[in-house]
Design a protein around this motif. Structure first.
Motif, PDB file in Angstrom:
ATOM      1  N   LEU A  95       0.826  -1.210   0.000  1.00  0.00           N
ATOM      2  CA  LEU A  95       0.000   0.000   0.000  1.00  0.00           C
ATOM      3  C   LEU A  95       0.856   1.255   0.000  1.00  0.00           C
ATOM      4  CD1 LEU A  95      -2.706   1.435   0.158  1.00  0.00           C
ATOM      5  CD2 LEU A  95      -2.683   1.111   2.637  1.00  0.00           C
ATOM      6  N   ILE A  96       1.883   1.293   0.841  1.00  0.00           N
ATOM      7  CA  ILE A  96       2.741   2.484   0.932  1.00  0.00           C
ATOM      8  C   ILE A  96       3.461   2.734  -0.384  1.00  0.00           C
ATOM      9  CG2 ILE A  96       4.834   3.415   2.015  1.00  0.00           C
ATOM     10  CD1 ILE A  96       3.908   2.103   4.622  1.00  0.00           C
ATOM     11  N   ASN A  97       3.981   1.675  -1.001  1.00  0.00           N
ATOM     12  CA  ASN A  97       4.700   1.850  -2.262  1.00  0.00           C
ATOM     13  C   ASN A  97       3.763   2.215  -3.411  1.00  0.00           C
ATOM     14  OD1 ASN A  97       7.800   1.053  -2.194  1.00  0.00           O
ATOM     15  ND2 ASN A  97       6.745  -0.228  -0.712  1.00  0.00           N
ATOM     16  N   SER A  98       2.539   1.710  -3.371  1.00  0.00           N
ATOM     17  CA  SER A  98       1.556   2.105  -4.390  1.00  0.00           C
ATOM     18  C   SER A  98       1.224   3.588  -4.258  1.00  0.00           C
ATOM     19  CB  SER A  98       0.284   1.263  -4.246  1.00  0.00           C
ATOM     20  OG  SER A  98       0.549  -0.091  -4.477  1.00  0.00           O
ATOM     21  N   THR A 143      -6.505  12.301  -4.593  1.00  0.00           N
ATOM     22  CA  THR A 143      -7.097  11.365  -5.547  1.00  0.00           C
ATOM     23  C   THR A 143      -6.146  10.217  -5.851  1.00  0.00           C
ATOM     24  OG1 THR A 143      -8.392  13.135  -6.559  1.00  0.00           O
ATOM     25  CG2 THR A 143      -8.098  11.136  -7.856  1.00  0.00           C
ATOM     26  N   MET A 144      -4.861  10.523  -5.994  1.00  0.00           N
ATOM     27  CA  MET A 144      -3.878   9.468  -6.249  1.00  0.00           C
ATOM     28  C   MET A 144      -3.802   8.488  -5.084  1.00  0.00           C
ATOM     29  SD  MET A 144      -2.841  10.004  -9.286  1.00  0.00           S
ATOM     30  CE  MET A 144      -4.499  10.646  -9.624  1.00  0.00           C
ATOM     31  N   MET A 147      -5.181   3.148  -2.868  1.00  0.00           N
ATOM     32  CA  MET A 147      -5.865   2.309  -1.883  1.00  0.00           C
ATOM     33  C   MET A 147      -6.884   1.391  -2.556  1.00  0.00           C
ATOM     34  SD  MET A 147      -8.824   1.828   0.049  1.00  0.00           S
ATOM     35  CE  MET A 147      -9.711   3.368  -0.065  1.00  0.00           C
ATOM     36  N   THR A 148      -7.638   1.934  -3.509  1.00  0.00           N
ATOM     37  CA  THR A 148      -8.635   1.131  -4.223  1.00  0.00           C
ATOM     38  C   THR A 148      -7.961   0.031  -5.029  1.00  0.00           C
ATOM     39  OG1 THR A 148     -10.050   3.091  -4.404  1.00  0.00           O
ATOM     40  CG2 THR A 148     -10.571   1.226  -5.837  1.00  0.00           C
ATOM     41  N   PHE A 149      -6.839   0.371  -5.668  1.00  0.00           N
ATOM     42  CA  PHE A 149      -6.091  -0.615  -6.455  1.00  0.00           C
ATOM     43  C   PHE A 149      -5.594  -1.752  -5.574  1.00  0.00           C
ATOM     44  CE2 PHE A 149      -1.726  -1.921  -7.663  1.00  0.00           C
ATOM     45  CZ  PHE A 149      -2.022  -2.635  -8.814  1.00  0.00           C
ATOM     46  N   VAL A 150      -4.981  -1.423  -4.439  1.00  0.00           N
ATOM     47  CA  VAL A 150      -4.442  -2.449  -3.539  1.00  0.00           C
ATOM     48  C   VAL A 150      -5.577  -3.315  -2.988  1.00  0.00           C
ATOM     49  CG1 VAL A 150      -3.243  -2.844  -1.348  1.00  0.00           C
ATOM     50  CG2 VAL A 150      -2.405  -1.102  -2.934  1.00  0.00           C
ATOM     51  N   ALA A 151      -6.677  -2.674  -2.548  1.00  0.00           N
ATOM     52  CA  ALA A 151      -7.809  -3.432  -2.006  1.00  0.00           C
ATOM     53  C   ALA A 151      -8.400  -4.366  -3.059  1.00  0.00           C
ATOM     54  CB  ALA A 151      -8.876  -2.467  -1.493  1.00  0.00           C
ATOM     55  N   THR A 152      -8.499  -3.886  -4.297  1.00  0.00           N
ATOM     56  CA  THR A 152      -9.070  -4.712  -5.370  1.00  0.00           C
ATOM     57  C   THR A 152      -8.159  -5.884  -5.702  1.00  0.00           C
ATOM     58  OG1 THR A 152     -10.165  -2.759  -6.301  1.00  0.00           O
ATOM     59  CG2 THR A 152      -9.948  -4.686  -7.722  1.00  0.00           C
ATOM     60  N   VAL A 153      -6.850  -5.632  -5.800  1.00  0.00           N
ATOM     61  CA  VAL A 153      -5.901  -6.712  -6.098  1.00  0.00           C
ATOM     62  C   VAL A 153      -5.964  -7.794  -5.028  1.00  0.00           C
ATOM     63  CG1 VAL A 153      -3.446  -7.279  -6.233  1.00  0.00           C
ATOM     64  CG2 VAL A 153      -4.328  -5.311  -7.480  1.00  0.00           C
ATOM     65  N   MET A 179     -17.517  -0.953  -4.358  1.00  0.00           N
ATOM     66  CA  MET A 179     -17.693  -1.058  -2.909  1.00  0.00           C
ATOM     67  C   MET A 179     -16.450  -0.586  -2.161  1.00  0.00           C
ATOM     68  SD  MET A 179     -19.893  -4.599  -2.587  1.00  0.00           S
ATOM     69  CE  MET A 179     -20.342  -4.346  -0.870  1.00  0.00           C
ATOM     70  N   ALA A 180     -15.270  -0.800  -2.744  1.00  0.00           N
ATOM     71  CA  ALA A 180     -14.045  -0.291  -2.125  1.00  0.00           C
ATOM     72  C   ALA A 180     -14.054   1.238  -2.088  1.00  0.00           C
ATOM     73  CB  ALA A 180     -12.817  -0.800  -2.892  1.00  0.00           C
ATOM     74  N   LEU A 181     -14.501   1.847  -3.183  1.00  0.00           N
ATOM     75  CA  LEU A 181     -14.594   3.313  -3.215  1.00  0.00           C
ATOM     76  C   LEU A 181     -15.663   3.822  -2.252  1.00  0.00           C
ATOM     77  CD1 LEU A 181     -14.131   3.967  -7.019  1.00  0.00           C
ATOM     78  CD2 LEU A 181     -12.715   4.924  -5.208  1.00  0.00           C
ATOM     79  N   ALA A 182     -16.720   3.044  -2.064  1.00  0.00           N
ATOM     80  CA  ALA A 182     -17.772   3.450  -1.130  1.00  0.00           C
ATOM     81  C   ALA A 182     -17.277   3.460   0.310  1.00  0.00           C
ATOM     82  CB  ALA A 182     -18.970   2.515  -1.262  1.00  0.00           C
ATOM     83  N   MET A 183     -16.214   2.710   0.594  1.00  0.00           N
ATOM     84  CA  MET A 183     -15.669   2.632   1.955  1.00  0.00           C
ATOM     85  C   MET A 183     -14.583   3.669   2.217  1.00  0.00           C
ATOM     86  SD  MET A 183     -16.685   0.515   4.346  1.00  0.00           S
ATOM     87  CE  MET A 183     -15.253  -0.028   5.269  1.00  0.00           C
ATOM     88  N   VAL A 184     -14.302   4.530   1.237  1.00  0.00           N
ATOM     89  CA  VAL A 184     -13.200   5.482   1.364  1.00  0.00           C
ATOM     90  C   VAL A 184     -13.357   6.374   2.592  1.00  0.00           C
ATOM     91  CG1 VAL A 184     -12.261   7.582   0.322  1.00  0.00           C
ATOM     92  CG2 VAL A 184     -12.474   5.524  -1.039  1.00  0.00           C
TER      93      VAL A 184
END
Length: 295
Positions: A48-51, A100-101, A106-112, A229-234
């Motif tokens: 997550l930190i590196n992303s 936004t980045m 966060m969304t990318f890591v959660a989805t992966v 759903m990941a974006l809804a939890m932001v």
């Protein structure tokens, strides 16, 4: 006649003892195994930190180029690609680029992570009715439990930070990919499976070469819903330390900043639309490909 008007309960002292026993047991568990569990999640934290660092440190023109390329690769539509770039440019002009980045990272890591864990569970459910009967009630609880409740045990284990927020997002977002992977594989035509068996395919070959390709459009729909759903939890995740647009929305709520809240909320909507249109277009392309190849 009190028993008719007041529902009988276990009593205040009994309920208090139950709560104290459960809370005490969980605290003992966190003291005994908290550090070991934290070490187990160190790779997730590093990812997550590196992303986030990649998304925030990369020059913005390069980010726009990467997003445009990925959206075009998924959708093969210049309208969707151009719209995605325009949305990100508008977000940047309003001073929300860095947040936004972080949200996209966060969304990318959660989805992966949801895909890594969700698809094998869905495959397991599709191959065993017993596994399905066990996992389905758990998914029902995960989807109906208020999202704030996830934060209580996670915070007790990890404290405030990125990892507990990410775990809460994954718990909330993973059910669709599990359910739709299971559904997609189960909906594969039995005649196709019988033909694969007739050609001497093993169980693994049938899954890899027949079931998974035919189930891909349904699995992509699950991935789409997981992203949404990941974006809804932001915003909820921002309460425990996940930075990004959700943190600004939370700040706006706490300080009653109407414009700040609306702008960051619209930015979340913009990011959601980009992900949604690209993943839906890719799923439709897979569907057309499946219909052409397999009739």
């Amino acid at each position: 006649m009190e028993w008719l008007t007041e529902f009988p309960d276990l009593g205040t002292s009994t309920l208090r003892n139950i709560r104290l026993t459960v809370d005490g047991a969980f605290r003992e568990f966190t003291r005994a195994y908290g550090e070991s569990i934290e070490l187990l999640f160190e790779p997730v934290k590093w990812f997550l930190i590196n992303s986030e660092n990649f998304m925030t440190d990369m020059p913005w023109p390069l980010i726009l180029g990467i997003v445009a390329f990925l959206v075009w690769l998924a959708s093969r539509s210049w309208k969707i690609t151009l719209s995605s770039v325009v949305v990100l440019i508008v977000i940047g002009l309003f001073g929300m680029w860095e947040d936004t980045m972080k949200t996209i990272a966060m969304t990318f890591v959660a989805t992966v992570l949801a895909i890594i864990f969700g698809i094998p569970i869905g495959i397991g459910m599709s191959r065993s009715n017993r596994v399905q009967s066990v996992v389905n009630p758990i998914l029902d609880i995960m989807q109906t439990m208020p999202s704030f409740v996830y934060l209580i045990p996670v915070i007790m284990l990890f404290g405030i930070g990125k990892v507990p927020g990410l775990i809460a997002v994954i718990i909330y977002a993973i059910p669709p990919i599990i359910r739709l992977t299971n559904l997609g594989i189960r909906l594969v035509d039995k005649d196709v499976l019988e033909a694969a068996d007739a050609f001497g395919s093993s169980s693994w070959q049938r899954l890899k070469n027949v079931q998974m390709p035919l189930a891909l459009p349904t699995i992509m729909a699950g991935i789409n819903q997981t992203i949404m759903m990941a974006l809804a939890m932001v915003v909820v995740a921002s309460m425990v330390g996940v930075q990004g647009l959700g943190q600004q929305v939370l700040r706006a709520i706490n300080n009653q900043y109407f414009t700040l809240g609306v702008l960051n909320g619209l930015a979340i909507v913009g990011v959601a639309i980009i992900f949604d249109r690209a993943s839906q277009a890719y799923g439709q392309r897979l569907q057309r490909h499946t219909e052409v190849v397999h009739g």
